[in-house]
Structures are given as C-alpha cells and as structure tokens.
Design a protein around this motif. Sequence first.
Motif, PDB file in Angstrom:
ATOM      1  N   ALA A 307      63.818  23.250  95.892  1.00 25.77           N
ATOM      2  CA  ALA A 307      62.366  23.169  95.095  1.00 25.77           C
ATOM      3  C   ALA A 307      61.256  23.124  96.090  1.00 25.77           C
ATOM      4  CB  ALA A 307      62.901  22.001  94.008  1.00 25.77           C
ATOM      5  N   SER A 308      61.524  22.096  96.956  1.00 30.08           N
ATOM      6  CA  SER A 308      60.750  21.723  98.051  1.00 30.08           C
ATOM      7  C   SER A 308      60.494  22.722  98.957  1.00 30.08           C
ATOM      8  CB  SER A 308      61.407  20.530  98.931  1.00 30.08           C
ATOM      9  OG  SER A 308      60.336  20.439  99.916  1.00 30.08           O
ATOM     10  N   ARG A 309      61.223  23.774  99.198  1.00 26.20           N
ATOM     11  CA  ARG A 309      61.161  24.955  99.995  1.00 26.20           C
ATOM     12  C   ARG A 309      60.082  25.827  99.246  1.00 26.20           C
ATOM     13  NH1 ARG A 309      64.805  25.374 104.286  1.00 26.20           N
ATOM     14  NH2 ARG A 309      63.464  27.375 104.865  1.00 26.20           N
ATOM     15  N   LEU A 311      58.222  25.596  97.058  1.00 31.90           N
ATOM     16  CA  LEU A 311      56.852  24.869  96.995  1.00 31.90           C
ATOM     17  C   LEU A 311      55.792  25.031  98.001  1.00 31.90           C
ATOM     18  CD1 LEU A 311      57.685  22.055  94.365  1.00 31.90           C
ATOM     19  CD2 LEU A 311      56.096  24.006  93.999  1.00 31.90           C
TER      20      LEU A 311
END
Lengths: 413, 238
Positions: A307-309, A311
């Motif tokens: 999810a972080s990547r 984003l």
Amino acid sequence: MSAGPALLPRWPRSLGAVAALGLLHLGLALVPGLGLEPETNVLLFAANLYVAYGGWLVFRDGRLAAALGFAAGYLALLGLLLLVLERESLFVLLAIAWASVYRVPVLRWLVLLFVLCYVVLQPYAFECFLPLALAVLAVHGLRRTGADRFRVACLSLGLFVLAALLLPVLHLVSQDSPQTLLATLARPDVLDALGSSLATAGLATLLVLLGGVPLAYALARGRFRGRGAVEVLVDLPILIPQSVVGVAILVLLGPGSPLGRGLEELGLGVAGRFAGVVLVQAFVSYPFLVKAALTAFEGVPTSLEDASRSLGVGPWGTFWRVSLPLAARGVLTGVALAFARAVSEFGALLLVAPQPETGPVLVHRTFLQGGVADSRPVAVVLVLVCLWVFVLLQFGRAFLPGAPRGGAGEVPR
Amino acid sequence: MIELRGLTLSLGAFALRDLSLTVPAGGYTAVLGPSGSGKSVLLRLVAGLLAPERGEVRLDGRDATRLPSERRRLGFVFPEAALFPHLGVGRNIAYGLGAAGLPAASRAARTREIARALGVEALLGRPVQGLSGGEAQRVALARALAPAPRVVLLDEPLAHLDPPAREELRAELTRLHRELGFTALHVTHDQAEARALGQRLAVLREGRLVQEGPRDEVLARPADEFVARFLGAGAAAG
C-alpha cells in the motif's frame, strides 16, 4: 426475616458463645505451669472472639466443608505458632488475618503461603513468598477465565519451576542491607566496572542494532536461495562455548596474528582494549537481536508495504514509515535481550579483554580474592543495575505502536 | 489509459500467458474470473508489485514496465483495506500526499476534501482500530484517491463487506468514477458487482483472457460456454 442474612447470631447464642470462650480462657489462666500472662490471655481471648465470629460468618453462608476448612486452618495456626514456636503476637496477627480474608479464596491462599514462607521457610521467606505469591495470583487469574484443569496444572507446574529458578537470584538480592549495597556502589573499582559494563554493552548493542536490523528485514522479506542457511548461521554465536569464542577472536585478531599486529600498530588492537570488550559482546548478542527483529518484521503484513509503495513512497521511505514503526516493539525486545546478553558476557572476555574490567569479570576477581562473602555485594549491585536497564527497555515498548493483530473482521489488515 | 501487451509471468504452478488488455482513458473495466484465474496477479503486475517475464505495461501512454510501484502514480485498493494501524484515519488518508508533491500547507485541506467526498470526514481524528469494515474500506479509498491518481486499481474492494455496506460502496464507486474521471481496473469474482460497475468486462480463466469487450456486448454474446456460465443468468437472458 425479610432483609438479607443477619450480621450476628441471635443474642442468646452470641452471649452463650462469648461466655463459653471466656470460661475457656479463664480455665487456661488457672492451669498451673502454663504460665500464661493475664495480658496475653486477654489478647488471645479477643482474637479468638474475632475468629469465632469469622467462623460463624463462614458457617452462616452454608457450606460445611468451608467451615471445616476454616477451622482446620485456625487449628494449624494454633498448633504451629502457639504450641510449637510459642509466638503469641504472630499468632494473634495471623489468626485475625485468616478470619478476615478466609471468604476470599485467593487471599486465603496468600495467607497460607505467607505462613508457610514466613514460619516454615523462615531464612528464605522473602525470596520464596514473592515468586510463589505471583504464581498463586497468576494461577487464580487463569482459573477465573474458566481454563480447564490441564492448563491450570501446566501453569502451576511451570510457575513453580520458574520460582525455583528465580530463588537463587532473589535470595542473593535479599542478602545485603541497602547500606552495604550503597557502600559497595561507592567503591571506585565497582563504579569503574559498572561504567565500563554499561558503556561497552551499550555500544555493542548499538552496533548489533545497526547491523542486525537490515539482515532481519532482508530475511523476513526475502525469498532467496540459502536463506535457511543464513538463519542457522545467525545462531552460531549461541551454539559455541564462550571460551571458544574468546580463543577464536584471539587467533584472528590477537597480538600473535598478522591482522592483530597490523591493528595494534594502528592503535586499534582488541586484546585487553575497550574495542575488544565491545567486539566480544557484539559477537555474542547479535543472534538475540536478529531473531527478535526477524519475528517482528515477519509480523508486519506485506500488504501494508505494498500500500505504501502504491502511494508513491519508495522502499526506503516505506521501511522508515511503515515497516520499522510496526516492528518497533519486537526490535526493542531484541535490543533488551541483546543488551542483557552483552552485559552478562564473561567467558570470552576473560580471555580476550579482562581489562578494562566489566561487571562480571569484577565479580569473578573479588570471588577469587575474597570468596563468596566479598563478591556477594558486588554481584547484587551488578544484578540490580542490569535488571533496572532491562526493565526500562521493556517498559519502553509501551510507548511504541503495536503490530497489527489479526482477528475480528473490523481490524484493518 | 492502461495498455497491457503480451504480459507473461509464471509463479509456481500458475502462469499468466500472453495477456493483452486496454482500458480506455476514463474507462472502467471489470475483470471477472473464478479464484485462481490470475486476477490479483494481473492487478499486481499493473501496479508494479510484481514484474512480468515478458510483455509491456503502458500507463497514460508511457512505458511503465520497468518503473517501480511508487513511480507509477496510481491508486491501489486492497481487499482488506490495509490501513496503516499505527496512523490515525487522517494520517492514513494524507500518507501519499507528500510523495505526490503536494506542499505541506495544502495537505490538510486536500485530506479534508477527499474525506468529505467519501463521507468519512467525521472519522478524521479517529484511530483506524474499531472502524467498521465499510468505514475502513472508505478510508482506504480516500487514501488511494487523495493524490488524484489517473489510474485506480481495485482488488476485490467489496469482497469483505457485509451486503448493505457493499451496496452502498458500489454506488459510491460509480459516483466517484463519474466525478473524478480516473481510469479504473477493478478485479472481482462477483458477477453482479462486475455488471454493475464495469463499462467493459474482461473474463479471465486460468491465466488467459477469454473475452473482453463492452459490457452489453459481452453479456449478449459470451465467447464460449465458460463465459456464459460464469456470467450467469443475466448473460443468458441478455
């Protein structure tokens, strides 16, 4: 009789009981050769009156077995404290405690435990009572959750063994008066050893943290050939004896080796130096940190990193903003373990760098010079300081974000 | 616009073979298939969370095949929200704004704006623990949409919700797509969901694209028996 149970027996019975008890004590006073002082007798009478009232309350609530247990406990206290040990005041105190707390099971067990420890195991009262009382509380807590007998039995057995393991340490800590400990703490050799222990172990832990966290993260996330082998190799320092670690480091870096001579000329030798102490401690504590951090990183769901990547945050930022914060508790546990291991290292240090002197080496030296009596206060000071640091590190966990727990569907994963 | 050309990837026993698919700019394509047909792998290839052995991924006309996920500027919605548990609702939504180049001063305003669009403005100060499934997925949508991506990938976003929340969020997705105009690739195993949302439908079976086209055409003329059966009664009637 519409209101709840009566607070007193009906008055003819109450009066009868008081009269009977009074007569009994009057009789005791008249027995020749018993030598019962009048003041003591009055005190005992009062205590017995209280106990009788407590017994009546138990009886009133209905179960005969409970009343019999109450009486048996009272008689045991009477026999043990009054007849065998002849300690009236202690008897009065404990009889009143018994009558007061009998109706709360866990307190009843604690009083019995206190009697057992304080009266029977007198020289070891504190160190027996503390862990056993905790064990009683834990077992009682587990029973209240409705656990089955097998689990309660497992916990009881395990805690008993744990208490036995803790006994020597607690006994040691309870040996010296605080004054002696403070005097010991003020000794220059003790202060020096503690200072160098904390400095070297702190530095070693920092090195291990910087070197261990990346490896742990790579192992937790990587699927590469040889991963299993790396995990086994990480454990190597745990597997080999401490003295062997010492010899191995000396063979590679000692003054007799080319590498060691080269370092010596550069002023970076390890044998008998601060750097040597740090190196040995880092060596033995590395696995503890890597293991704990590995488990912690494995507990961070990869979907959060994905999810972080997605984003727009790169791998480096994702590590700092998602993976590390969520693994922080586990990593801190690793730091605490690694620090504890580093501080307690002794065998390899004795070979590689007995100077600068660290705590365990100082305990050993005082033992050689003055036996147990001399080394004891030093050992106690060392234990207390190390435990304090360990406790601080563990409590630090509470201030870190927790790893997500799987569970109810409402917990975002 | 999403263009996939000849994507191929083997993962153990599973293989995605020579898959080509185009989602027109501003379009909404629903990819349908039974579990294990490769829907999630397809989505992860587009997102850059997996790399293909062969083939090309083009996003809005530029070749993104070798770009890491963080440089593809897309939004990804996971089946189970995947909110960051150590951050509150507001900081979850704002998470991608810094990387998207939004100056610090306007991030709070943007967070509030997108939270309002998703109806989660009231939750902004809350921790993510204790959100209901529907709330969590709305926050996840807000987080994915906050940096205003041109491409949004949705991996079974409604699968873990209870029926009322599912209905509600499905309608919300339709509205958001119409208002924001992003290009959406939505993966699901639920025929009704695909029919309700997809302007175009694509059907996957064992790593192969069996049929792709405008919704009504696929429903009216299924390419083979598998597609017909999988699309169910609606297709037979249409």
